[in-house]
Enzyme design. Sequence first.
Site, PDB file in Angstrom:
ATOM      1  N   THR A 134       0.899  -1.369  -0.045  1.00 10.95           N
ATOM      2  CA  THR A 134      -0.023  -0.184  -0.028  1.00 10.95           C
ATOM      3  C   THR A 134       0.828   1.190  -0.007  1.00 10.95           C
ATOM      4  OG1 THR A 134      -1.585   1.172   1.524  1.00 10.95           O
ATOM      5  CG2 THR A 134       0.159  -0.337   2.545  1.00 10.95           C
ATOM      6  N   ASP A 135       0.259   2.345  -0.439  1.00  9.30           N
ATOM      7  CA  ASP A 135       1.016   3.671  -0.486  1.00  9.30           C
ATOM      8  C   ASP A 135       1.017   4.144   0.957  1.00  9.30           C
ATOM      9  OD1 ASP A 135      -1.788   4.402  -0.304  1.00  9.30           O
ATOM     10  OD2 ASP A 135      -1.656   5.922  -1.822  1.00  9.30           O
ATOM     11  N   GLU A 136       0.195   3.642   2.076  1.00  2.99           N
ATOM     12  CA  GLU A 136       0.024   4.079   3.325  1.00  2.99           C
ATOM     13  C   GLU A 136       1.305   3.910   4.250  1.00  2.99           C
ATOM     14  OE1 GLU A 136      -3.606   3.224   5.469  1.00  2.99           O
ATOM     15  OE2 GLU A 136      -4.534   3.165   3.363  1.00  2.99           O
ATOM     16  N   TYR A 160      -1.943  -0.678  10.879  1.00  6.81           N
ATOM     17  CA  TYR A 160      -1.856  -1.262   9.487  1.00  6.81           C
ATOM     18  C   TYR A 160      -0.936  -0.697   8.745  1.00  6.81           C
ATOM     19  CZ  TYR A 160      -3.314  -1.830   4.722  1.00  6.81           C
ATOM     20  OH  TYR A 160      -3.050  -2.178   3.366  1.00  6.81           O
ATOM     21  N   LYS A 164       2.015  -3.405   7.323  1.00  5.02           N
ATOM     22  CA  LYS A 164       2.487  -3.516   5.855  1.00  5.02           C
ATOM     23  C   LYS A 164       3.857  -3.244   5.596  1.00  5.02           C
ATOM     24  CE  LYS A 164       0.121  -4.736   2.873  1.00  5.02           C
ATOM     25  NZ  LYS A 164      -0.393  -6.077   2.353  1.00  5.02           N
ATOM     26  N   ASN A 189      -5.852   3.727  -2.811  1.00  5.50           N
ATOM     27  CA  ASN A 189      -7.005   3.052  -2.405  1.00  5.50           C
ATOM     28  C   ASN A 189      -7.600   2.646  -3.523  1.00  5.50           C
ATOM     29  OD1 ASN A 189      -6.193   5.202  -0.108  1.00  5.50           O
ATOM     30  ND2 ASN A 189      -8.061   4.646   0.697  1.00  5.50           N
ATOM     31  N   TYR A 217     -15.440  11.318   8.646  1.00  8.61           N
ATOM     32  CA  TYR A 217     -14.599  11.556   9.578  1.00  8.61           C
ATOM     33  C   TYR A 217     -13.981  13.098   9.637  1.00  8.61           C
ATOM     34  CZ  TYR A 217     -14.226   6.401  10.145  1.00  8.61           C
ATOM     35  OH  TYR A 217     -14.301   5.056  10.069  1.00  8.61           O
TER      36      TYR A 217
HETATM   37  P1  NAD Z   1      -9.460  -7.609   2.096  1.00  6.36           P
HETATM   38  O1  NAD Z   1      -9.339  -7.427   3.266  1.00  6.36           O
HETATM   39  O2  NAD Z   1     -10.763  -7.453   1.240  1.00  6.36           O
HETATM   40  O3  NAD Z   1      -8.876  -9.328   1.885  1.00  6.36           O
HETATM   41  C1  NAD Z   1      -7.902  -9.911   2.470  1.00  6.36           C
HETATM   42  C2  NAD Z   1      -8.163 -11.284   2.311  1.00  6.36           C
HETATM   43  O4  NAD Z   1      -7.217 -12.030   3.034  1.00  6.36           O
HETATM   44  C3  NAD Z   1      -9.483 -11.965   2.661  1.00  6.36           C
HETATM   45  O5  NAD Z   1      -9.921 -12.728   1.865  1.00  6.36           O
HETATM   46  C4  NAD Z   1      -8.987 -12.818   4.293  1.00  6.36           C
HETATM   47  O6  NAD Z   1      -9.733 -13.972   4.365  1.00  6.36           O
HETATM   48  C5  NAD Z   1      -7.554 -13.072   3.747  1.00  6.36           C
HETATM   49  N1  NAD Z   1      -6.489 -13.477   4.697  1.00  6.36           N
HETATM   50  C6  NAD Z   1      -6.550 -12.755   5.739  1.00  6.36           C
HETATM   51  N2  NAD Z   1      -5.617 -13.044   6.641  1.00  6.36           N
HETATM   52  C7  NAD Z   1      -5.335 -14.430   6.234  1.00  6.36           C
HETATM   53  C8  NAD Z   1      -4.197 -15.238   6.593  1.00  6.36           C
HETATM   54  N3  NAD Z   1      -3.494 -15.304   7.652  1.00  6.36           N
HETATM   55  N4  NAD Z   1      -3.959 -16.375   5.655  1.00  6.36           N
HETATM   56  C9  NAD Z   1      -4.848 -16.457   4.661  1.00  6.36           C
HETATM   57  N5  NAD Z   1      -5.488 -15.428   4.226  1.00  6.36           N
HETATM   58  C10 NAD Z   1      -5.897 -14.483   4.773  1.00  6.36           C
HETATM   59  O7  NAD Z   1      -8.205  -6.872   1.616  1.00  6.36           O
HETATM   60  P2  NAD Z   1      -8.064  -6.226   0.076  1.00  6.36           P
HETATM   61  O8  NAD Z   1      -8.750  -4.695   0.109  1.00  6.36           O
HETATM   62  O9  NAD Z   1      -8.503  -6.972  -0.966  1.00  6.36           O
HETATM   63  O10 NAD Z   1      -6.558  -6.129   0.181  1.00  6.36           O
HETATM   64  C11 NAD Z   1      -5.761  -7.006  -0.514  1.00  6.36           C
HETATM   65  C12 NAD Z   1      -4.164  -6.658  -0.262  1.00  6.36           C
HETATM   66  O11 NAD Z   1      -4.072  -5.372  -0.977  1.00  6.36           O
HETATM   67  C13 NAD Z   1      -3.617  -6.456   1.182  1.00  6.36           C
HETATM   68  O12 NAD Z   1      -2.529  -6.748   1.180  1.00  6.36           O
HETATM   69  C14 NAD Z   1      -3.811  -4.878   1.265  1.00  6.36           C
HETATM   70  O13 NAD Z   1      -2.694  -4.401   2.338  1.00  6.36           O
HETATM   71  C15 NAD Z   1      -3.631  -4.310  -0.082  1.00  6.36           C
HETATM   72  N6  NAD Z   1      -4.065  -2.950  -0.287  1.00  6.36           N
HETATM   73  C16 NAD Z   1      -5.395  -2.699  -0.507  1.00  6.36           C
HETATM   74  C17 NAD Z   1      -5.801  -1.650  -0.732  1.00  6.36           C
HETATM   75  C18 NAD Z   1      -7.256  -1.170  -0.484  1.00  6.36           C
HETATM   76  O14 NAD Z   1      -7.546   0.031  -1.062  1.00  6.36           O
HETATM   77  N7  NAD Z   1      -8.153  -2.154  -0.537  1.00  6.36           N
HETATM   78  C19 NAD Z   1      -4.938  -0.547  -1.114  1.00  6.36           C
HETATM   79  C20 NAD Z   1      -3.593  -0.852  -1.052  1.00  6.36           C
HETATM   80  C21 NAD Z   1      -3.143  -2.079  -0.962  1.00  6.36           C
HETATM   81  P1  TYD Z   2     -10.688   3.710   3.993  1.00  2.36           P
HETATM   82  O1  TYD Z   2     -11.592   3.323   3.037  1.00  2.36           O
HETATM   83  O2  TYD Z   2     -10.833   3.125   5.459  1.00  2.36           O
HETATM   84  O3  TYD Z   2      -9.182   3.498   3.715  1.00  2.36           O
HETATM   85  P2  TYD Z   2      -7.709   4.149   4.536  1.00  2.36           P
HETATM   86  O4  TYD Z   2      -8.072   4.531   5.688  1.00  2.36           O
HETATM   87  O5  TYD Z   2      -7.013   2.916   3.971  1.00  2.36           O
HETATM   88  O6  TYD Z   2      -7.420   5.214   3.401  1.00  2.36           O
HETATM   89  O7  TYD Z   2     -11.043   5.273   4.692  1.00  2.36           O
HETATM   90  C1  TYD Z   2     -10.786   6.182   3.332  1.00  2.36           C
HETATM   91  C2  TYD Z   2     -10.831   7.561   3.670  1.00  2.36           C
HETATM   92  O8  TYD Z   2     -12.088   7.837   4.091  1.00  2.36           O
HETATM   93  C3  TYD Z   2      -9.995   7.804   4.941  1.00  2.36           C
HETATM   94  O9  TYD Z   2      -9.421   9.218   4.985  1.00  2.36           O
HETATM   95  C4  TYD Z   2     -11.037   7.658   6.247  1.00  2.36           C
HETATM   96  C5  TYD Z   2     -12.271   8.270   5.391  1.00  2.36           C
HETATM   97  N1  TYD Z   2     -13.507   7.492   6.169  1.00  2.36           N
HETATM   98  C6  TYD Z   2     -14.651   8.132   6.610  1.00  2.36           C
HETATM   99  O10 TYD Z   2     -14.539   9.498   6.275  1.00  2.36           O
HETATM  100  N2  TYD Z   2     -15.632   7.757   6.956  1.00  2.36           N
HETATM  101  C7  TYD Z   2     -15.669   6.123   6.969  1.00  2.36           C
HETATM  102  O11 TYD Z   2     -16.728   5.718   7.509  1.00  2.36           O
HETATM  103  C8  TYD Z   2     -14.797   5.586   6.427  1.00  2.36           C
HETATM  104  C9  TYD Z   2     -14.759   3.812   6.418  1.00  2.36           C
HETATM  105  C10 TYD Z   2     -13.501   6.035   6.063  1.00  2.36           C
END
Ligand code: NAD
Ligand code: TYD
Length: 354
Positions: A134-136, A160, A164, A189, A217
């Site tokens: 992630t970029d975070e 988190y 990562k 995101n 928020y």
């Molecule tokens: P998600 O939470 O929707 O899915 C995570 C999946 O991993 C789930 O299916 C869960 O059951 C599985 N999992 C969790 N712990 C596990 C373990 N110990 N062993 C095997 N499986 C396990 O997450 P996502 O949004 O699909 O994100 C996927 C990846 O991308 C993550 O690594 C996250 O850090 C990264 N990422 C996500 C975003 C985003 O915006 N969603 C952005 C940047 C990076």
């Molecule tokens: P989120 O989807 O949780 O992703 P991340 O925190 O990993 O960027 O949140 C995206 C942005 O939206 C973040 O600035 C927090 C804000 N947010 C709200 O304002 N209200 C909400 O209910 C949630 C879940 C997030």
Amino acid sequence: MIVVTGGAGFIGSNFILDWLAGSDEPVLNLDKLTYAGNAANLAALAGDARHVFVRGDIGDAPLLARLLAEYKPRAIINFAAESHVDRSIHGAEDFIATNIVGTFRLLEAARAYWMGLPEGEGARAAFRFLHVSTDEVYGSLAPVAPAFTERHPYEPNSPYSASKAASDHLVRAWHHTHGLPVLTTNCSNNYGPYQFPEKLIALMIVNALAGGPLPVYGDGQQVRDWLYVADHCSAIRRVLAAGRVGETYNIGGHNERANLDIVRVICDLLDECAPRADGGSYRAQITHVTDRPGHDRRYAIDARKIEHELGWRPAETFDTGIRKTVAWYLSHADWVRGVQSGAYRDWVATQYGA
Ligand code: NAD
Ligand code: TYD
């Protein structure tokens, strides 16, 4: 064969569906099925021999060794993680266990397997371990600061992002110390189909339709750089195919937006596509709530490296991606009900004997 971990989650399931739509190379999907894992995301693949699902933990070393020996993948793509910042604030234990210890176990299993691959047939040189991050990890940007490049220092602020960041460092070390052929991607995101309704965009759509409050928020002026999930998947395929071993690639959608603007766009699209019965606007449901502790103010990705080196660009603008996303949630009310009721997890148990 490729191994995808976390393939029942939001991005992982989109990745597998896209992969098998464009290729017949089979996928072993290793997923623990936490609250965020939903095998129903992959219901379209029921009976498809190209998708092998195994319920399991990336921290389970004997299971990993057995699966790698049996399926002999040419690549591992690690999506598995605890992924929600708010949950990491309330309890970081699972984030440490999966994102750090789990990644370590996966790296160790991959290394042992990779070292045993025959050098002569090229299998060893061709193997890849692609870590999805992630970029975070880069921390928070000032309003006018340049976007994150791959050389930006790591300054994670939430449990988190710290977990990562730790996993990224482990991946880097397994390359530099042990020679494991790794690739790391850091993306912004994501939004799109199958996102669990706890992240901003999915939550706002689902809450709006349910007539509930839309919790913004603080002042809602925090900025995120939104990436449509199919674009993220195409970028990962590109990095896997052509990325330089040991390199990291930032992936972004060129869509910096303030949270409040995002929520307003969603309300306006719903006003157009699913008007409220009382004729009012969904914007009336917007509610400002207490800010998240340690809330990062701005993320923005400089994606020039992946564009220049690998020729990748996102296909969607925010306007096209958010329209598709709202339409998807409107046409998948059953999926939303299932995720919320937990019925899908019961379904999974009957499907996989879990
Ligand atoms: P998600 O939470 O929707 O899915 C995570 C999946 O991993 C789930 O299916 C869960 O059951 C599985 N999992 C969790 N712990 C596990 C373990 N110990 N062993 C095997 N499986 C396990 O997450 P996502 O949004 O699909 O994100 C996927 C990846 O991308 C993550 O690594 C996250 O850090 C990264 N990422 C996500 C975003 C985003 O915006 N969603 C952005 C940047 C990076
Ligand atoms: P989120 O989807 O949780 O992703 P991340 O925190 O990993 O960027 O949140 C995206 C942005 O939206 C973040 O600035 C927090 C804000 N947010 C709200 O304002 N209200 C909400 O209910 C949630 C879940 C997030």
